[in-house]
Each structure stands twice: as structure tokens, then as C-alpha cells.
Design a protein around this motif. Structure first.
Motif, PDB file in Angstrom:
ATOM      1  N   CYS A  43       0.852  -1.185   0.000  1.00 28.71           N
ATOM      2  CA  CYS A  43       0.000   0.000   0.000  1.00 28.71           C
ATOM      3  C   CYS A  43       0.893   1.241   0.000  1.00 28.71           C
ATOM      4  O   CYS A  43       1.734   1.414   0.887  1.00 28.71           O
ATOM      5  CB  CYS A  43      -0.906   0.011   1.224  1.00 28.71           C
ATOM      6  N   GLU A  71      -3.290   4.789  -1.961  1.00 29.03           N
ATOM      7  CA  GLU A  71      -4.198   5.356  -0.967  1.00 29.03           C
ATOM      8  C   GLU A  71      -3.980   6.862  -0.872  1.00 29.03           C
ATOM      9  O   GLU A  71      -2.908   7.326  -0.478  1.00 29.03           O
ATOM     10  CB  GLU A  71      -3.946   4.698   0.392  1.00 29.03           C
ATOM     11  N   GLN A  95      -9.765   6.680   1.898  1.00 29.88           N
ATOM     12  CA  GLN A  95     -10.597   6.443   3.077  1.00 29.88           C
ATOM     13  C   GLN A  95     -11.479   7.633   3.437  1.00 29.88           C
ATOM     14  O   GLN A  95     -12.631   7.466   3.822  1.00 29.88           O
ATOM     15  CB  GLN A  95      -9.715   6.089   4.276  1.00 29.88           C
ATOM     16  N   ASN A 141     -14.815  -1.384   2.326  1.00 33.79           N
ATOM     17  CA  ASN A 141     -14.121  -1.163   3.591  1.00 33.79           C
ATOM     18  C   ASN A 141     -15.082  -0.494   4.574  1.00 33.79           C
ATOM     19  O   ASN A 141     -15.415   0.687   4.425  1.00 33.79           O
ATOM     20  CB  ASN A 141     -12.904  -0.269   3.361  1.00 33.79           C
ATOM     21  N   ARG A 174      -8.814  -2.048   7.202  1.00 35.13           N
ATOM     22  CA  ARG A 174      -7.660  -1.129   7.190  1.00 35.13           C
ATOM     23  C   ARG A 174      -7.246  -0.901   8.630  1.00 35.13           C
ATOM     24  O   ARG A 174      -8.002  -0.371   9.441  1.00 35.13           O
ATOM     25  CB  ARG A 174      -8.058   0.195   6.520  1.00 35.13           C
TER      26      ARG A 174
END
Length: 218
Positions: A43, A71, A95, A141, A174
Motif C-alpha cells: 500500500c 491510498e 478512506q 471497507n 484497514r
């Protein structure tokens, strides 16, 4: 890679590292991956919030031959880095960013995407909208913060998947670093999760998680 017929996990590298530290970090992950097959991805975190730095880090990580998770909360940075990686199909993740903008970008690039939301109903809506918008490879997620949430969300998602097609997606957890991250990843794997993205885990922890994946993942 992203069909996740067997669970996988990723360790992360920050694009804010200097060149030498980044090279050392990437090499360490590659070394661990060579003896723990379930460590299948790196990641790359956009801590610097800079497209050029994210791209440079992604290129360094892609040299390992492992899968890449990009990310960032800036979809433009994700697009720049994803387009620069040769012979690879990075998974896009944001996120805290705009999830629909992320889904649109993933659809445009033909890239796999991880959609994130703390609400299970919100995840279902995002999944359906992303699929309608042309996303072909969607992971979910639920943004859990502890083991209890991880267990409850994973079980609830699996029950939903039995009734609602848009819920039948690979589940992602995560987590951060160390023993608690290992515990959360373990709970997810044992309840059907398919990808654990961790900031860091020592080689012994990686061996434990790899063994769990071998025993609990189809």
C-alpha cells in the motif's frame, strides 16, 4: 489479483519518506513477502499529498512485482500515480475522500477500487452506484476501528451478501501497526475478509497472519 479467491494482506510505504528510507522499506516488504505468500501487495500512502511524490513511491513499490494499493484523499493524485505505473493494475483507495469521485476515477481508469464508509447502508449505496457507473472490481471497507466493530461489520456484511447482490464484494479491513493490527486482520480473515491493509507488521506477525490465511481462506 483482485478476485481475492484467497485472502491477502498488504504492508504500507509512505511517499513522504526520503529516497533511501523508501528503498529500504520497499526492500524489507519484498523480503518478507518472499517467505509469506499471503503478503501480496504494497500500500503506497499519499502522506505528502503530492502527485509527484506519490507517483515516485508507486514506481518504487511496483519494482517488487507485488500488487499495489494506492491510498490518497486526492483523486487527482491517484489518477497520476495509477497512470504512471507500468504493467500493473493498482487498487485505488481513499478512506476520507469523496467516494463517488473515487468510483468515477476508478471506472475511467478501469482500475479496481476500495470504497469506504462507516455505515453499512452507505456502503451498499456506494457499491450499487459504483457498479452502475461502470466500476468492474469493487471492494468494501467498513472503516472499523476495533476488533468488536470488525467482527460485527464482517458478519453483518456476509449476511447481507446472502440477500443483496451489491453486498457480495470482497471485504477490506484497514488497520495500523503491531499486535492489535494483527488481531483485527485475523478477525477479518476468520470471518471471510479478503484483504487486510496494514501500516506495518514485523516478520513474525506476518508469518502468523499468513498461516491464518492458509487455514481459513478458501
Amino acid at each position: 489479483m483482485t478476485s481475492f479467491e484467497r485472502a491477502s494482506f498488504a504492508l504500507s510505504v509512505s511517499d513522504a519518506m526520503d529516497e533511501d528510507s523508501m528503498a529500504e522499506r520497499v526492500a524489507r516488504i519484498a523480503t518478507i513477502a518472499s517467505v509469506t505468500p499471503s503478503l501480496g501487495l504494497i500500500c503506497v500512502r499519499d502522506d505528502a499529498m503530492d502527485a509527484g511524490m506519490l507517483t515516485a513511491a508507486a514506481l518504487a513499490a511496483s519494482g517488487t512485482g507485488l500488487g499495489i494499493v494506492l491510498e490518497s484523499d486526492d483523486v487527482g493524485n491517484l489518477a497520476a500515480a495509477a497512470s504512471a505505473i507500468p504493467c500493473s493494475e493498482p487498487v485505488l483507495c481513499s478512506q476520507n475522500g469523496d467516494q463517488m469521485a473515487l468510483a468515477v476515477m476508478a471506472s475511467t481508469l478501469g482500475a479496481p477500487v476500495i470504497l469506504s464508509c462507516e455505515s453499512l447502508n452507505g456502503l451498499m449505496e456506494l457499491s450499487s452506484a459504483a457498479e452502475a457507473g461502470g466500476c468492474r472490481d469493487i471492494m468494501l471497507n467498513p472503516m472499523v476501528r476495533n476488533m468488536k466493530q470488525c467482527l460485527e461489520s464482517t458478519v453483518a456484511m456476509r449476511r447481507l451478501a446472502a440477500r443483496i447482490p451489491s453486498a457480495d464484494r470482497p471485504l477490506v479491513v484497514r488497520a495500523w501497526s503491531g499486535e492489535y493490527a494483527l488481531a483485527m486482520a485475523s478477525v477479518s480473515v476468520m470471518r471471510g475478509g479478503r484483504l487486510a491493509v496494514l501500516d506495518d507488521l514485523d516478520p513474525q506477525g506476518c508469518e502468523v497472519l499468513d498461516s491464518l490465511i492458509s487455514n481459513f481462506s478458501a
